[in-house]
Design a protein around this motif. Structure first.
Motif, PDB file in Angstrom:
ATOM      1  N   LEU A  80       1.238  -1.191   0.146  1.00  0.00           N
ATOM      2  CA  LEU A  80       0.365  -0.419   0.098  1.00  0.00           C
ATOM      3  C   LEU A  80       1.031   1.407   0.106  1.00  0.00           C
ATOM      4  O   LEU A  80       0.479   2.855  -0.516  1.00  0.00           O
ATOM      5  N   ILE A  85      -1.262   4.867  -0.619  1.00  0.00           N
ATOM      6  CA  ILE A  85      -2.048   4.604   0.004  1.00  0.00           C
ATOM      7  C   ILE A  85      -2.182   4.624   1.050  1.00  0.00           C
ATOM      8  O   ILE A  85      -1.555   3.679   2.017  1.00  0.00           O
ATOM      9  N   ASP A  86      -3.066   5.727   1.576  1.00  0.00           N
ATOM     10  CA  ASP A  86      -3.011   5.142   3.691  1.00  0.00           C
ATOM     11  C   ASP A  86      -4.147   5.229   3.846  1.00  0.00           C
ATOM     12  O   ASP A  86      -5.008   5.844   3.525  1.00  0.00           O
ATOM     13  N   ILE A  87      -4.322   4.053   4.227  1.00  0.00           N
ATOM     14  CA  ILE A  87      -5.861   3.519   4.714  1.00  0.00           C
ATOM     15  C   ILE A  87      -6.434   3.941   6.233  1.00  0.00           C
ATOM     16  O   ILE A  87      -7.066   3.614   6.685  1.00  0.00           O
ATOM     17  N   SER A  88      -5.366   4.414   6.989  1.00  0.00           N
ATOM     18  CA  SER A  88      -5.394   4.935   8.599  1.00  0.00           C
ATOM     19  C   SER A  88      -6.569   5.677   8.514  1.00  0.00           C
ATOM     20  O   SER A  88      -7.097   6.022   9.919  1.00  0.00           O
ATOM     21  N   MET A  90      -9.158   6.450   6.456  1.00  0.00           N
ATOM     22  CA  MET A  90     -10.373   6.407   5.491  1.00  0.00           C
ATOM     23  C   MET A  90     -11.729   6.360   6.069  1.00  0.00           C
ATOM     24  O   MET A  90     -11.941   5.267   7.147  1.00  0.00           O
ATOM     25  N   PHE A  92     -14.949   3.835   6.257  1.00  0.00           N
ATOM     26  CA  PHE A  92     -15.464   2.575   6.231  1.00  0.00           C
ATOM     27  C   PHE A  92     -16.925   2.323   6.546  1.00  0.00           C
ATOM     28  O   PHE A  92     -17.862   1.609   6.328  1.00  0.00           O
TER      29      PHE A  92
END
Ligand code: SF4
Length: 266
Positions: A80, A85-88, A90, A92
């Motif tokens: 990632l 991409i940084d999903i911290s 996001m 959901f």
């Protein structure tokens, strides 16, 4: 022993292994003729080969699983980051709502209900036939040992034990695969662009369910033939499986043509 990230990548790129073969199999490794070409099997053997690790109650089993999870998470995290991409941060919540809806729809679907009915009927049948089977020298609580001790037994006896083994193996799996197929079908319909050009996971899962249904029907057919005293109840189960098969094919008309890596390839 823990498989490290680099080793995992090296193995995944080894042409000896058929990519994704384990995604559309029935997980019956003991009866699979692709174990030498399955990375999933190889890793499980390496990770869980000691007698201790075979025992799912054993602490080592869970520790090793946790190690495997750590290396997988590390690998995903690095991938990632490479893709920026940084999903911290996001959100959901929408995805969660959507997932819940999808699961609920699948739960209420006729295929889920029929497969649940099948699970219940199988359990009931074996419960009521327990003594009858014992009188034929088949102890359901000892089925694995019976399979091992089959050598030297009469062909018919072996075929009956094998048929029961098959029925047990697929009893729950049919529903699990159909649920996955139903979920997948909704996901694919809700975002067709994202799935464009990829094989349909819904069809692949439905195919595995259909194979389980076919094999279960064949196995029940054997019991029907051998146990005329039980034919009414067995016929009832066969009719239910036939309905399940027909409805599954109707819901997933392309499933039979799905090409499973390894199994359906030349
Ligand atoms: S492909 Fe065969 S060996 Fe691999 S997980 Fe599936 S059943 Fe087991």
């Amino acid at each position: 022993m823990l498989v490290d990230k680099d080793e995992l990548i090296r193995k995944a790129n080894d042409p000896k292994y058929i990519p994704g073969i384990y995604n559309y199999c029935d997980r019956w490794c003991a009866r699979c003729n692709f174990t030498s070409r399955c990375l999933n099997f190889e890793i499980s053997e390496e990770q869980f080969s000691t007698p201790e690790s075979r025992d799912i109650q054993n602490k080592e089993f869970w520790n090793q699983l946790s190690d495997l999870l750590s290396s997988t998470l590390k690998m995903v995290q690095e991938d990632l980051e490479e893709r920026g991409i940084d999903i911290s941060n996001m959100d959901f919540s929408d995805v969660e709502e959507h997932r819940k809806r999808v699961k609920e729809n699948s739960k209420n679907h006729l295929l889920n209900k029929l497969s649940q009915e099948y699970i219940n009927k199988v359990s009931e049948w074996f419960e009521t036939a327990k003594d009858f089977l014992k009188s034929k020298d088949i102890d359901l609580e000892n089925l694995y040992e019976l399979g091992v001790q089959n050598i030297g037994k009469e062909k018919v006896y072996v075929a009956i034990v094998d048929a029961i083994d098959v029925i047990y193996w697929y009893q729950y799996q049919i529903q699990v695969k159909l649920r996955r197929a139903l979920n997948g079908k909704q996901e694919e319909a809700s975002n067709p662009d994202a799935y464009e050009g990829f094989p349909s996971d819904a069809d692949g899962s439905a195919k595995v369910a259909l194979i389980g249904i076919d094999r279960s029907m064949a196995a029940w057919g054997k019991l029907y033939e051998e146990f005329p005293e039980k034919e009414d109840r067995i016929l009832d189960i066969l009719v239910l499986l036939e309905r399940l098969r027909k409805f599954s094919e109707k819901e997933f008309p392309k499933a039979r043509a799905f090409v499973r890596p390894g199994f359906d390839e030349v």
